[in-house]
Design a protein around this motif. Structure first.
Motif, mmCIF file in Angstrom:
data_model
loop_
_atom_site.group_PDB
_atom_site.id
_atom_site.type_symbol
_atom_site.label_atom_id
_atom_site.label_comp_id
_atom_site.label_asym_id
_atom_site.label_seq_id
_atom_site.Cartn_x
_atom_site.Cartn_y
_atom_site.Cartn_z
ATOM 1 N N GLN A 1 64.886 81.748 59.126
ATOM 2 C CA GLN A 1 63.506 81.551 58.705
ATOM 3 C C GLN A 1 63.118 82.522 57.592
ATOM 4 O OE1 GLN A 1 61.438 78.973 59.729
ATOM 5 N NE2 GLN A 1 60.362 79.733 57.913
ATOM 6 N N GLN A 2 63.560 83.761 57.701
ATOM 7 C CA GLN A 2 63.279 84.723 56.640
ATOM 8 C C GLN A 2 63.932 84.290 55.327
ATOM 9 O OE1 GLN A 2 64.790 88.186 58.699
ATOM 10 N NE2 GLN A 2 62.737 88.940 59.186
ATOM 11 N N TYR A 3 65.126 83.743 55.417
ATOM 12 C CA TYR A 3 65.808 83.231 54.227
ATOM 13 C C TYR A 3 65.005 82.092 53.611
ATOM 14 C CZ TYR A 3 69.595 81.469 51.245
ATOM 15 O OH TYR A 3 70.341 81.049 50.165
ATOM 16 N N LYS A 4 64.554 81.172 54.438
ATOM 17 C CA LYS A 4 63.790 80.035 53.928
ATOM 18 C C LYS A 4 62.443 80.469 53.367
ATOM 19 C CE LYS A 4 64.112 77.345 57.616
ATOM 20 N NZ LYS A 4 64.065 76.109 58.460
ATOM 21 N N ASP A 5 61.861 81.493 53.954
ATOM 22 C CA ASP A 5 60.551 81.964 53.483
ATOM 23 C C ASP A 5 60.615 82.456 52.043
ATOM 24 O OD1 ASP A 5 59.331 81.370 55.874
ATOM 25 O OD2 ASP A 5 59.365 83.421 56.644
ATOM 26 N N ASP B 1 67.009 91.961 51.188
ATOM 27 C CA ASP B 1 66.418 92.908 50.248
ATOM 28 C C ASP B 1 65.621 92.265 49.117
ATOM 29 O OD1 ASP B 1 67.384 95.336 51.419
ATOM 30 O OD2 ASP B 1 69.388 94.804 50.726
ATOM 31 N N ILE B 2 65.943 91.043 48.740
ATOM 32 C CA ILE B 2 65.171 90.410 47.684
ATOM 33 C C ILE B 2 63.728 90.243 48.172
ATOM 34 C CG2 ILE B 2 65.693 88.021 48.395
ATOM 35 C CD1 ILE B 2 65.824 87.336 45.386
ATOM 36 N N ASN B 3 62.773 90.491 47.299
ATOM 37 C CA ASN B 3 61.372 90.467 47.727
ATOM 38 C C ASN B 3 60.493 89.726 46.732
ATOM 39 O OD1 ASN B 3 60.905 92.349 45.569
ATOM 40 N ND2 ASN B 3 61.532 94.008 46.924
ATOM 41 N N LYS B 4 59.221 89.627 47.064
ATOM 42 C CA LYS B 4 58.289 88.883 46.221
ATOM 43 C C LYS B 4 58.113 89.539 44.855
ATOM 44 C CE LYS B 4 55.695 86.740 49.998
ATOM 45 N NZ LYS B 4 54.362 86.574 50.653
ATOM 46 N N LYS B 5 58.260 90.849 44.793
ATOM 47 C CA LYS B 5 58.134 91.540 43.506
ATOM 48 C C LYS B 5 59.209 91.076 42.538
ATOM 49 C CE LYS B 5 57.953 96.169 41.421
ATOM 50 N NZ LYS B 5 58.082 97.629 41.636
ATOM 51 N N VAL B 6 60.451 90.895 43.032
ATOM 52 C CA VAL B 6 61.528 90.396 42.179
ATOM 53 C C VAL B 6 61.221 88.969 41.724
ATOM 54 C CG1 VAL B 6 63.975 89.731 42.114
ATOM 55 C CG2 VAL B 6 63.294 91.884 43.188
ATOM 56 N N PRO C 1 73.448 84.537 48.653
ATOM 57 C CA PRO C 1 74.387 84.135 49.720
ATOM 58 C C PRO C 1 73.740 84.127 51.094
ATOM 59 C CG PRO C 1 75.378 85.755 48.244
ATOM 60 C CD PRO C 1 73.927 85.715 47.926
ATOM 61 N N VAL C 2 73.805 82.977 51.765
ATOM 62 C CA VAL C 2 73.222 82.873 53.108
ATOM 63 C C VAL C 2 74.292 83.057 54.185
ATOM 64 C CG1 VAL C 2 73.429 80.358 53.247
ATOM 65 C CG2 VAL C 2 71.674 81.524 54.596
#
Length: 457
Positions: free
Chosen positions: A299-303, A258-263, A280-281
Motif C-alpha cells: 500500500q505504501q508503494y502504491k501510495d 525513501d522516495i518522498n513527495k518532495k522528490v 523496484p518493488v
C-alpha cells in the motif's frame, strides 16, 4: 598520478607500438560507470582503448555479483582467455568489480585460473596504475584481497564512448541490507559525494555537449545522509536543474521506502528531469516484502505511485521483480501479478531468485522447484508484454522529442526521455547526438516507428 607516469614510461620501454587495452563490463550501469573510469586511467597511462580483446595487451573483466548466472557467465568468459594468454604470455589478464569483493571468489581465481594476472576490487580502481606497474616490475601476480574503503576519490579520469550520454555517480554503497542482496557486502556502506563535486562534473559534461545524463546510486533517495552539509536528493536535483543547457536528467535507482513527495514535486517542477522513475518493488506481497527486509508495504508503494501520477500525469514507472523468493507461495506470487496489472509498469525487469552466499535469504528454506519458478516468471513476462505493447500503441500520432544515438544506413535510432527507442529514416547527417522531434506512426516489435519533423523549430 605518480604511478600513471611511471607506468607510461614502462610501456614506452616494453612496446614498440602503443599497447591496447580492452575493458569488458558485466552487470549494471554502475559497473559501466566504473569501467569508464578504468578506461580513463588506462588511456592516461599510455594505452589505446580497444574493443577487441583478442588483440589487446591488457584485458580487464569488470564483474557483477548480483546473480549466480552472472558469475557463471563471467567465469566462462575468463576461461576463453587461457588460450590467448598461452599464445601471448605478455598479455595481462585482470578481473575486477563486485564479484572479486568476495573472498571465496578470489580464492577460486587463485586456484583454478592461474593465468589471471591481476585481481582488484571496486574500491581500488584508482590504484590500477600502481598495480599494473608492479606486475611489469615484479613479474608476478597481483591479487588484492577484498577491501572496504570509506573515502571517495575524486578527479579520476573518465573515458566515455558516447558523445551525448553520460552517467555520474552521486553516491556509493548501500545501507539497506535486503535479505537477498549481496551489494552492501561488496560495495560497502553508503557514501555520498559532495554536492560541489557533483555540480562541477555535471557542468563540465554540459559544457562538452552531453545531453542525456543519469545520476547513479544504489539508493539515490538516501543521498546526503552522511554529509556534513544539509542537502537531500531533491535539493541536489534542484541545484543541477539550474545549470543552463539543453539536456534531460535521469536517476537510478530509487527505493520505495525513501522516495518522498518532495522528490516527486521536484520532478514536477523541473521539466529537464525525465518523467520516468525506476522504482523496484520486488514483490506484490507484504509477507514476502518483510522477508526481503524491504521496509515498506504494498500500500505504501502504491501510495507514492498514485501521488506521482496525480502530480505528473505523463509519468511512467519501471520496476524489478524477484519471482520464487524462498517461501513464496503461489497465492503470494499472484499478489505480484495483481500489482503489475494495477500499476501498468512501462518496463519490468524480472528475475528468478538467485541464492547469494553471505545473505540472510541464502539460509532460508526454499521448497519451490525451479520449474515452478520458471512458470511463474514466464506468466509475469507475458502479462508485462501485453501491458508494454498497449503502452507503445498509446504513442501513435503523438509528437515526441528524442535524442539521436545511432545510424544504420538511412535509419536512425533515437531514445525518448522515458527510454523508449524510436526508429526513423533521414538523409540528414547533422542530427547525430542531437534532440529531434518525431511523429510516431506505429511500432515494430518493441520499437516505435516515426517520421522526422523537418522543421524542428
Amino acid at each position: 598520478m605518480k604511478y600513471t607516469e611511471q607506468l607510461k614510461q614502462v610501456l614506452n620501454s616494453k612496446f614498440e607500438y602503443t599497447p591496447k587495452a580492452n575493458v569488458q563490463t558485466f552487470g549494471c550501469v554502475q559497473n559501466e560507470n566504473d569501467s569508464e573510469k578504468i578506461r580513463g586511467i588506462l588511456a592516461q597511462s599510455g594505452y589505446d582503448i580497444s574493443e577487441n580483446y583478442e588483440v589487446s595487451d591488457i584485458v580487464i573483466f569488470n564483474t557483477c555479483a548480483i546473480r549466480e548466472n552472472a558469475e557463471l557467465k563471467i567465469f566462462g568468459n575468463i576461461g576463453k582467455l587461457k588460450a590467448l594468454k598461452a599464445e601471448n604470455p605478455n598479455m595481462i589478464v585482470a578481473v575486477c568489480g563486485c564479484m572479486v569483493m568476495q573472498a571465496h571468489i578470489v580464492d577460486k581465481i587463485k586456484k583454478s585460473y592461474p593465468f589471471v594476472d591481476i585481481v582488484f576490487g571496486v574500491n581500488s580502481i584508482e590504484e590500477l596504475p600502481h598495480i599494473v606497474y608492479n606486475w611489469y616490475v615484479d613479474n608476478k601476480r597481483q591479487i588484492s584481497s577484498p577491501e572496504t574503503k570509506t573515502e571517495i576519490v575524486e578527479d579520476i579520469p573518465v573515458y566515455r564512448e558516447s558523445k551525448s550520454k553520460a552517467t555520474i555517480s552521486i553516491m556509493y554503497g548501500c545501507d539497506n541490507f535486503c535479505s537477498y542482496c549481496i551489494v552492501p557486502y561488496v560495495r560497502g556502506r553508503e557514501r555520498s559525494r559532495k554536492p560541489e563535486d557533483i555540480l562541477s562534473e555535471f557542468k563540465q559534461l554540459i559544457k562538452e555537449g552531453y545531453k542525456d545524463i543519469t545520476l547513479l546510486g544504489q539508493n539515490v533517495d538516501s543521498y546526503g545522509k552522511n554529509l556534513d552539509v544539509k542537502i537531500d536528493f531533491a535539493d541536489l536535483l534542484t541545484m543541477l536543474c539550474k545549470v543552463d543547457g539543453d539536456y534531460v536528467l535521469h536517476f537510478m535507482s530509487s527505493h520505495p521506502k525513501d522516495i518522498n513527495k518532495k522528490v516527486i514535486d521536484t520532478i514536477r517542477d523541473n521539466p529537464k528531469i525525465s518523467r520516468q522513475i525506476h522504482l523496484p518493488v520486488q514483490s506484490g506481497n507484504d509477507r514476502i516484502l518483510g522477508l526481503m527486509n524491504r521496509k515498506y508495504t504494498v500500500q505504501q508503494y502504491k501510495d507514492i505511485i498514485n501521488y506521482a501520477k496525480e502530480q505528473i500525469p505523463d509519468i511512467g514507472f519501471s520496476s524489478d521483480i524477484i519471482v520464487g523468493f524462498p517461501g513464496e507461495t503461489y497465492e503470494e506470487y499472484l499478489d505480484t501479478e495483481k500489482l503489475v496489472k494495477e500499476i501498468n509498469f512501462t518496463q519490468l525487469f524480472t528475475f528468478i531468485y538467485s541464492k547469494r552466499t553471505g545473505t540472510k535469504a541464502a539460509i532460508m528454506e526454499d521448497l519451490t522447484s525451479h520449474k515452478e519458478k520458471s512458470e511463474r516468471l514466464n506468466r509475469l513476462v507475458k502479462i508485462q508484454q501485453d501491458i508494454f505493447f498497449k503502452y507503445l500503441d498509446s504513442f501513435k500520432g503523438q509528437t515526441v522529442r528524442a535524442l539521436v544515438e545511432e545510424k544504420k544506413g538511412d535509419t536512425y535510432s533515437a531514445r525518448m526521455a522515458n527510454t523508449l527507442v524510436v526508429h526513423f529514416e533521414s538523409e540528414d547527417n547533422e542530427i547525430m547526438d542531437q534532440f529531434v522531434n518525431l511523429k510516431i506512426t506505429g511500432k515494430k516489435g518493441t520499437v516505435l516507428k516515426a517520421d522526422l519533423i523537418i522543421n524542428q523549430k
